[in-house]
Design a protein around this motif. Structure first.
Motif, short mmCIF file in Angstrom:
data_model
loop_
_atom_site.label_atom_id
_atom_site.label_comp_id
_atom_site.label_asym_id
_atom_site.label_seq_id
_atom_site.Cartn_x
_atom_site.Cartn_y
_atom_site.Cartn_z
N GLY A 44 -9.58 -33.64 -34.77
CA GLY A 44 -10.47 -33.33 -35.77
C GLY A 44 -11.05 -34.82 -36.11
N THR A 45 -12.43 -34.83 -36.29
CA THR A 45 -13.22 -36.16 -36.28
C THR A 45 -13.55 -36.40 -37.70
N GLY A 46 -12.92 -35.56 -38.62
CA GLY A 46 -13.23 -36.13 -40.28
C GLY A 46 -14.06 -34.66 -40.92
N ASP A 47 -14.41 -34.82 -42.14
CA ASP A 47 -14.76 -33.51 -42.95
C ASP A 47 -13.77 -32.45 -42.69
N ASN A 48 -12.68 -32.85 -42.54
CA ASN A 48 -11.51 -32.04 -42.31
C ASN A 48 -11.28 -31.00 -43.60
N VAL A 49 -11.42 -31.65 -44.96
CA VAL A 49 -11.46 -31.10 -45.90
C VAL A 49 -12.80 -31.74 -46.72
N TYR A 50 -13.33 -30.78 -47.72
CA TYR A 50 -14.37 -31.26 -48.67
C TYR A 50 -13.85 -31.46 -50.09
N TYR A 51 -13.66 -32.71 -50.42
CA TYR A 51 -13.35 -33.01 -51.72
C TYR A 51 -14.66 -32.73 -52.80
N ASP A 52 -15.91 -32.57 -52.45
CA ASP A 52 -16.72 -32.49 -52.96
C ASP A 52 -17.63 -31.26 -52.93
N THR A 53 -17.12 -30.30 -52.19
CA THR A 53 -17.51 -28.83 -52.12
C THR A 53 -16.58 -27.79 -52.60
N PRO A 54 -16.94 -27.15 -53.63
CA PRO A 54 -18.03 -27.42 -54.73
C PRO A 54 -18.24 -28.85 -55.41
N THR A 55 -19.50 -29.02 -55.70
CA THR A 55 -19.93 -30.32 -56.27
C THR A 55 -19.12 -30.46 -57.65
N ASN A 56 -19.34 -29.36 -58.35
CA ASN A 56 -18.88 -29.11 -59.74
C ASN A 56 -17.95 -28.09 -59.81
N PRO A 57 -16.77 -28.06 -60.24
CA PRO A 57 -15.95 -29.26 -59.93
C PRO A 57 -15.46 -29.69 -58.65
N ARG A 58 -15.50 -30.97 -58.53
CA ARG A 58 -15.00 -31.51 -57.20
C ARG A 58 -13.62 -32.20 -57.46
N ALA A 59 -12.93 -32.48 -56.24
CA ALA A 59 -11.52 -32.90 -56.33
C ALA A 59 -11.71 -34.39 -56.50
N GLU A 60 -10.88 -34.74 -57.63
CA GLU A 60 -11.10 -36.44 -57.96
C GLU A 60 -9.66 -36.80 -58.36
N THR A 61 -8.61 -36.09 -58.51
CA THR A 61 -7.34 -36.63 -58.76
C THR A 61 -6.42 -36.39 -57.72
N LEU A 62 -5.24 -37.00 -57.79
CA LEU A 62 -4.43 -36.82 -56.39
C LEU A 62 -3.76 -35.42 -56.36
N ASP A 63 -3.60 -34.43 -57.47
CA ASP A 63 -3.29 -33.14 -57.45
C ASP A 63 -4.54 -32.35 -56.86
N GLN A 64 -5.54 -32.62 -57.33
CA GLN A 64 -6.80 -31.82 -56.76
C GLN A 64 -7.21 -32.11 -55.31
N MET A 65 -7.02 -33.54 -54.85
CA MET A 65 -7.17 -33.54 -53.53
C MET A 65 -5.99 -33.14 -52.60
N ARG A 66 -4.84 -33.08 -53.08
CA ARG A 66 -3.81 -32.54 -52.19
C ARG A 66 -3.89 -30.95 -52.06
N ARG A 67 -4.42 -30.30 -53.26
CA ARG A 67 -4.62 -28.97 -52.90
C ARG A 67 -5.90 -28.63 -51.93
N LYS A 68 -6.87 -29.49 -51.89
CA LYS A 68 -7.66 -29.08 -50.80
C LYS A 68 -6.97 -28.90 -49.35
N TRP A 69 -6.00 -30.07 -49.21
CA TRP A 69 -5.07 -30.03 -47.76
C TRP A 69 -4.28 -28.59 -47.60
#
Length: 431
Positions: A139-164
């Motif tokens: 996997g070369t990257g963009d494995n998850v998208y913190y900024d899709t959708p843009t609003n709301p986007r993942a900004e905190t530790l818990d939000q980022m973990r949820r993306k994974w």
């Protein structure tokens, strides 16, 4: 978590070769990670787990198989796949995605989300990959998208973990990871935000982005004091791969291009050139999270092929390749990031193969050489293949060793998400 390692051909009554334990703590998002050393090359192993709150109360957990790389002494076939752009929100049809913004950024409407009856299983391309039985997956990257959708986007530790969590819980990922070893890189969307560097006050911060990256992806053990996110692996006598880190060491994107501007940083670039020169592999593949040749959209400035981006470092590296007579014989680039598949040839002769987005709903048509809105308005790049119509998919790479009557071969095989071949290119090793 207890990990028990056996050779896959061992008898059920045979004792495990090794047993390791690791805590699955909330501090590490309940991810347990161990390392097994001194494994035999080219051998299939099974790793079974047992899980519980106490060592005395363990229950059977997931089991996975993997095969170690053949190694530098083995003239053995190697097959692997490379992907990028695994956009969960676009695939599943998140109605919070800003469609107008997408059109401005990509000059095209947002593709429709997946509508098949097997949608709950996840991306069809993963089943197509598993059916091909690759030796490993990158996997070369963009494995998850913190900024899709843009609003709301993942900004905190818990939000980022949820993306994974939502990404890797999909059944087709579980099936793939239970049978195919993986290597990982990150890019902008799974580090911070689109086209990011280390500057600015946008959340997540660079430090949080790096923390989650090292937590969620198996670069190294959790307690490694000096984790390196660039590395090289000798797969076989005929193949060596290099995985670069393109976000953590870079100069600010807005810095004027020149000899002091770098994506790789001084130490990584020196490592890349030194290890390439030292390698005696028949084929040497640079697996880059971002393109070096393209062409790309003219508006961008965050990669090696962008005007006002990092072309100076790219050109200096290509000059180094030419000086070492590497660009036409054994060296090639595979890149992620771009949402379309292509095979491009730089005027220097260096070739680049873009994997395209894994997911149909994350794909688009690419910029062509000669397009005034591309990074190659003069049409200097030759492009034997670019994907049309747009679709998701992946790149399969096959290295075939030499025989008594034929030299070693390197094959680049582009597939759509259903596994159908779209384009094939073969390179034959020089005597």
């Amino acid at each position: 978590v207890e990990f028990r390692l056996r050779r896959s051909d061992a008898q059920p009554t045979d004792p495990p070769l090794a047993v390791r334990t690791a805590p699955a703590s909330a501090e590490r998002d309940a991810i347990a990670r161990v390392q097994f050393e001194n494994l035999e090359p080219g051998v299939s192993y099974t790793c079974a787990t047992r899980i519980g709150a106490l060592p005395s109360a363990l229950r059977p957990g997931p089991e996975a198989r993997f095969k170690t790389l053949p190694g530098a002494e083995a003239a053995t076939p190697v097959r692997f796949v490379v992907v990028t752009g695994m956009n969960y929100a676009k695939f599943h049809g998140d109605d919070r995605i800003d469609r107008a913004e997408h059109r401005v950024q990509n000059n095209t409407d947002l593709p429709a989300p997946y509508a098949g009856p097997d949608k709950a299983l996840g991306y069809p391309a993963l089943a197509s990959i598993l059916a091909l039985k690759p030796d490993f997956f990158i996997g070369t990257g963009d494995n998850v998208y913190y900024d899709t959708p843009t609003n709301p986007r993942a900004e905190t530790l818990d939000q980022m973990r949820r993306k994974w969590h939502e990404q890797f819980v999909q059944p087709r990922y579980l099936d793939l990871f239970a049978a195919v070893p993986t290597y990982w890189e990150i890019d902008d969307h799974d580090f911070r935000v689109d086209d990011c560097d280390l500057t600015g006050n946008d959340a997540p911060s660079p430090e949080l982005g790096r923390r989650v990256m090292l937590e969620q992806l198996p670069y190294t053990l959790h307690d490694d004091p000096e984790p390196l996110t660039y590395r090289t692996f000798r797969a076989s006598k005929d193949l060596q791969i290099w995985l670069t880190e393109n976000r953590w060491y870079r100069s600010p994107n807005k810095t004027p291009d020149g000899p002091d501007k770098s994506i790789w940083g001084v130490e990584q670039r020196a490592w890349l050139e030194r290890t390439l020169a030292q390698s005696d592999a028949t084929f040497k593949l640079l697996i880059s999270p971002t393109p070096l040749i393209g062409p790309d959209d003219l508006r961008k400035t965050d990669n090696h092929c962008d005007i006002g981006g990092f072309q100076h470092e790219r050109d200096a590296f290509f000059a180094w390749l030419a000086a070492h007579q590497m660009e036409r014989s054994s060296f090639a680039i595979i890149c992620g990031d771009r949402h379309w598949q292509y095979h491009s040839i730089h005027p220097s002769g260096v070739e680049e193969f873009s994997t395209g987005a894994l997911v149909d709903a994350n794909s688009r048509l690419g910029r062509l050489p000669g397009d005034p809105q591309s990074t190659d308005p003069e049409g200097l790049i030759r492009q034997p293949y670019t994907q049309n119509p747009a679709s998701g998919g992946f790149l399969r790479v096959t290295v075939t060793p030499a025989t008594s009557d034929a030299p070693a071969r390197l094959e680049f095989d582009f597939r759509d998400e259903h596994g159908e071949r779209l384009y094939r290119h073969e390179r034959v090793a020089r005597p």
